[in-house]
Design an enzyme around this catalytic site. Sequence first.
Site, PDB file in Angstrom:
ATOM      1  N   LYS A  74     -12.728  36.001  -3.025  1.00  8.07           N
ATOM      2  CA  LYS A  74     -12.865  36.766  -4.221  1.00  8.07           C
ATOM      3  C   LYS A  74     -11.235  37.045  -4.949  1.00  8.07           C
ATOM      4  O   LYS A  74     -11.034  37.107  -6.094  1.00  8.07           O
ATOM      5  CB  LYS A  74     -13.141  38.362  -3.879  1.00  8.07           C
ATOM      6  CG  LYS A  74     -14.666  38.489  -3.754  1.00  8.07           C
ATOM      7  CD  LYS A  74     -15.453  38.312  -4.592  1.00  8.07           C
ATOM      8  CE  LYS A  74     -16.893  38.672  -4.422  1.00  8.07           C
ATOM      9  NZ  LYS A  74     -17.813  38.239  -6.114  1.00  8.07           N
TER      10      LYS A  74
ATOM     11  N   TYR B 150     -14.619  42.354   5.703  1.00  2.46           N
ATOM     12  CA  TYR B 150     -14.719  41.574   4.739  1.00  2.46           C
ATOM     13  C   TYR B 150     -14.597  40.330   4.710  1.00  2.46           C
ATOM     14  O   TYR B 150     -14.883  39.195   3.949  1.00  2.46           O
ATOM     15  CB  TYR B 150     -13.939  42.112   3.376  1.00  2.46           C
ATOM     16  CG  TYR B 150     -14.612  41.786   2.189  1.00  2.46           C
ATOM     17  CD1 TYR B 150     -16.141  42.072   1.626  1.00  2.46           C
ATOM     18  CD2 TYR B 150     -13.843  41.100   1.042  1.00  2.46           C
ATOM     19  CE1 TYR B 150     -16.541  41.659   0.372  1.00  2.46           C
ATOM     20  CE2 TYR B 150     -14.393  40.923  -0.308  1.00  2.46           C
ATOM     21  CZ  TYR B 150     -15.525  41.185  -0.445  1.00  2.46           C
ATOM     22  OH  TYR B 150     -16.192  40.559  -1.697  1.00  2.46           O
TER      23      TYR B 150
END
Length: 255
Positions: free
Chosen positions: A163, A156
């Site tokens: 995020k 990720y």
Amino acid sequence: MPPALSGKRGLVIGIANEDSIAWACARACAEAGAAIGGTWQTDKARPHVEPLLERIGADIRLPLDVTDETQMQALFDALAARWGRLDFLVHSVAFAPKADLHGRLADSSCAGFLQAMDVSCHSFVRLAQRAEPLMRDGGSLVTMSYLGASEVVPRYNLMGPVKAALESAVRYLAAELGPSGIRVNAISPGPIRTRAASGLEDFDALVDDSVRRAPLRRPLSIDDVGPLCAFLAGDGARAITGQTLYVDGGYSILN
């Protein structure tokens, strides 16, 4: 009993095609009785998005690249002229340059990191700023996050910190806008096969791991997310704000 969102008007940002989470949110809100406004990012995307907006009878259909302030102003001018108010806004937009997304966070470029933060996080802040004057009687702002914001998820990479910033922005916006009756929340879906998700390395492995380990033991779909979005847009969620709500089959409870 009237539909839960009857009489409400909402804007959905981030519809890319029939498989996008934003489309499921727009469809669920429309089915719950809301009038919907929707956008497409580019002229190339328009043929894929506009027919979907036609299907749900969207009142407002305009282009929006969230980095283009002129387009953003034109969109909110249209909302003010056509509706005069806004009851909810859904932000489902994220981007990182491929080289930075596929590389280590430690190796990410400053330009790539800033672009990912601008598109994926600060665009939500800018939309909230413009929505606030139209939410005179309160409203709901919803954005999309992912488990990688709070835990290290392999591959990720730089989107994890981005995020995480988005979830923090949700909390701060909730505190700032709460006195005006505006609620701000994030939905954190598990891995769902969308075009955006396909940009992640080894995404199929994330899906397989979720199906194998999550308590519900099944694949997730965009239609698992849409109903929660519609709920957060409505009065039933009137006391919920500043939260990140997981739609992941229970995966997030695992160590």
